[in-house]
Design a protein around this motif. Structure first.
Motif, short mmCIF file in Angstrom:
data_model
loop_
_atom_site.label_atom_id
_atom_site.label_comp_id
_atom_site.label_asym_id
_atom_site.label_seq_id
_atom_site.Cartn_x
_atom_site.Cartn_y
_atom_site.Cartn_z
N ARG A 5 -7.48 11.69 -8.90
CA ARG A 5 -7.24 10.57 -8.07
C ARG A 5 -6.16 9.71 -8.68
NH1 ARG A 5 -13.25 8.28 -8.16
NH2 ARG A 5 -13.64 10.01 -9.40
N CYS A 6 -5.42 9.23 -7.50
CA CYS A 6 -4.21 8.59 -7.91
C CYS A 6 -4.23 6.95 -7.97
CB CYS A 6 -3.12 9.21 -6.82
SG CYS A 6 -1.90 8.34 -6.60
N LEU A 7 -3.68 6.59 -8.83
CA LEU A 7 -3.55 4.96 -8.90
C LEU A 7 -2.15 4.52 -9.19
CD1 LEU A 7 -6.44 4.50 -11.63
CD2 LEU A 7 -6.47 3.99 -9.22
N ILE A 8 -1.89 3.79 -7.89
CA ILE A 8 -0.54 3.30 -8.07
C ILE A 8 -0.51 1.68 -8.34
CG2 ILE A 8 1.57 3.03 -6.44
CD1 ILE A 8 0.65 5.40 -4.83
N VAL A 9 0.11 1.45 -9.23
CA VAL A 9 -0.28 0.16 -9.80
C VAL A 9 1.14 -0.44 -10.35
CG1 VAL A 9 -2.62 0.43 -10.40
CG2 VAL A 9 -0.84 1.21 -12.14
N GLY A 10 1.21 -1.79 -10.33
CA GLY A 10 2.25 -2.45 -10.62
C GLY A 10 2.47 -3.73 -9.98
N PRO A 11 3.37 -4.61 -10.08
CA PRO A 11 3.60 -5.93 -9.14
C PRO A 11 4.06 -5.80 -7.75
CG PRO A 11 5.43 -5.52 -10.77
CD PRO A 11 4.54 -4.34 -11.10
N CYS A 12 3.44 -6.73 -7.05
CA CYS A 12 3.98 -6.62 -5.96
C CYS A 12 5.50 -6.51 -5.60
CB CYS A 12 3.87 -8.27 -5.01
SG CYS A 12 4.11 -8.54 -3.34
N ALA A 13 6.30 -7.36 -6.46
CA ALA A 13 7.58 -7.21 -6.22
C ALA A 13 8.19 -7.16 -7.74
CB ALA A 13 8.26 -8.49 -5.87
N HIS A 38 -4.21 9.87 -12.08
CA HIS A 38 -2.61 10.30 -11.96
C HIS A 38 -1.97 8.68 -11.59
CE1 HIS A 38 0.92 12.43 -9.85
NE2 HIS A 38 1.20 11.17 -10.30
N PHE A 39 -1.24 8.20 -12.78
CA PHE A 39 -0.86 7.04 -12.64
C PHE A 39 0.76 6.81 -12.28
CE2 PHE A 39 -4.29 6.03 -15.55
CZ PHE A 39 -4.67 4.69 -15.18
N ILE A 40 1.01 6.14 -11.25
CA ILE A 40 2.16 5.79 -10.93
C ILE A 40 2.66 4.45 -10.82
CG2 ILE A 40 3.69 5.97 -8.73
CD1 ILE A 40 1.83 8.47 -7.89
N PHE A 41 3.76 3.96 -11.20
CA PHE A 41 4.21 2.41 -11.53
C PHE A 41 4.78 1.95 -10.03
CE2 PHE A 41 6.90 -1.01 -12.52
CZ PHE A 41 6.02 -1.86 -13.16
N ARG A 42 4.55 0.99 -9.34
CA ARG A 42 4.93 0.60 -8.10
C ARG A 42 5.64 -0.81 -8.13
NH1 ARG A 42 2.36 -2.39 -3.59
NH2 ARG A 42 3.93 -3.97 -4.10
N ALA A 43 6.60 -0.98 -7.71
CA ALA A 43 7.16 -2.38 -7.57
C ALA A 43 8.23 -2.60 -6.17
CB ALA A 43 7.94 -2.88 -8.66
N GLY A 44 7.85 -3.79 -5.36
CA GLY A 44 8.69 -3.61 -4.33
C GLY A 44 9.99 -4.22 -4.77
N VAL A 45 11.06 -3.76 -4.13
CA VAL A 45 12.49 -4.19 -4.34
C VAL A 45 12.94 -4.75 -3.33
CG1 VAL A 45 14.71 -2.89 -4.64
CG2 VAL A 45 12.74 -2.10 -5.91
N TRP A 46 12.81 -4.33 -1.92
CA TRP A 46 13.10 -5.13 -0.66
C TRP A 46 11.76 -5.59 0.12
CZ3 TRP A 46 14.90 0.00 -1.68
CH2 TRP A 46 16.22 0.08 -1.77
N LYS A 47 11.60 -6.99 -0.13
CA LYS A 47 10.00 -7.31 0.31
C LYS A 47 10.33 -7.97 1.60
CE LYS A 47 7.06 -7.43 -1.76
NZ LYS A 47 6.17 -6.23 -1.90
#
Ligand code: PEP
Ligand code: MN
Length: 350
Positions: A5-13, A38-47
């Motif tokens: 199972r994949c968890l993509i976590v991190g701030p909106c931006a 399976h952890f992946i770090f997310r963050a939006g760069v262009w919102k």
């Protein structure tokens, strides 16, 4: 990622280097305690924002902060792309997962252009081609496609096909429509493409951090393949989507409480989710109907008209019978239900 199972976590931006690294550090502690995911770090760069004066993302500088997250904390990283230029910059920066947001997903021309840019950047060149693969940046490990903002399963499926042509694994992300889940759309896509992993995005689905824990339960109930969740070290200070982001601590509490039961993929649970969604719509419609009815009541009072208007009632009864017939419902059932609604409506007009 298959089977895990994949968890993509991190701030909106990605707002600042400090904010990105602080959140990533706290999340790396959580990751180290929960190896089953399976952890992946997310963050939006262009919102993509509704209003021009809102925070639009830190832009290309933030790609460097994500690179730092990779190097310091060993996360794979994900960001949103909305144009071929974003694709170019993100691949060059070694971003592992690219996601296409709900607003872009509603525009097939934009998705096609993004898919073409990815294919162009990453395609394994035929042998006779002079461009050596070695000098090309590594292709992303995966492409994530959110559902379009409008409930269009066919368009979501079409976007999956567009991205599949790049040869890179594709994952679907159900983020709902108008801050509500859209289970019937997700179910349709799940049935059409059981081979495509589907993640849940409870953050954008609800727009409300308090609703995230309840929604996350659907991952197990529906046999989904993971989630994309907005996590921010200081949600109250977030420059975008502040109300829906949770802290790394709240996130880790959820992981701890999470049942270890095996994934089901119960058709019954999917159908029940569809029924719940329809019930929500039904009650929203009834409440909206009562609201209009009260406004009619006020108008009638002003014009000295009694609430019950027999001619109007008769016309409505005929209309309801026709509507029921057109939809293959029994007219008798429809009229009994309608009488209850109509009686309450008159009550509201007293
Ligand atoms: C996001 O994930 O930050 C985002 C903008 O999501 P969506 O496209 O689902 O609104
Ligand atoms: Mn967001």
């Amino acid at each position: 990622m298959k089977g895990e199972r994949c968890l993509i976590v991190g701030p909106c931006a990605a707002e600042s280097r400090e904010q990105v690294l602080e959140t990533a550090e706290q999340l790396s502690d959580v990751r180290d305690r929960f190896s089953a995911f399976h952890f992946i770090f997310r963050a939006g760069v262009w919102k993509p924002r509704t209003r021009p004066d809102s925070f639009q993302g830190a832009g290309e500088a933030a790609l460097g902060w994500l690179q730092e997250v990779k190097e310091r904390f060993g996360f794979e990283v994900a960001t949103e792309v909305a144009t071929p230029e974003h694709v170019e910059a993100a691949i060059k920066a070694g971003i592992d997962y690219l996601w296409i947001g709900a607003r872009t997903s509603a525009n097939p021309i934009a998705v096609q252009a993004i898919a073409a840019a990815i294919a162009d950047r990453c395609a394994v060149r035929p042998l006779h081609c002079k461009t050596a693969n070695a000098v090309r940046p590594a292709p992303p490990a995966g492409l994530l496609i959110k559902n379009p903002v409008n409930a269009d399963a066919a368009l979501w499926l079409g976007n999956i096909e567009r991205l599949e042509r790049t040869g890179i694994p594709v994952l679907a992300v159900h983020r709902g429509c108008s801050h509500q889940p859209c289970w019937h759309m997700a179910h349709e896509v799940r049935l059409a493409r059981p081979d495509i992993p589907m993640l849940l995005d409870p953050s954008h689905m609800s727009g409300d951090a308090a609703k995230v824990p309840e929604l996350i339960k659907k991952i197990d109930e529906l046999g989904l393949d993971g989630a994309m969740i907005e996590v921010h070290a200081h949600p109250e200070q977030a420059l975008s989507d502040s109300e829906q982001q949770i802290t790394p601590l709240a996130f880790s509490r959820w992981l701890l409480a999470k049942s270890q039961e095996p994934r089901v993929n119960s058709e019954l649970n999917w159908l029940r989710a569809e029924i719940d969604e329809l019930d929500d719509t039904l009650w929203q419609t009834i409440a909206a109907r009562m609201d209009v009815s009260r406004r009619i009541g006020a108008w009638k009072k002003e014009h000295h008209m009694p609430p019950l208007q027999p001619d109007r009632y008769q016309t409505m009864v005929e209309r309801i019978s026709e509507l029921a017939n057109e939809r293959g419902l029994s007219a008798d059932f429809a009229l009994r239900l309608y009488d209850l609604i109509h009686a309450e409506s008159l009550n509201q007009q007293q």
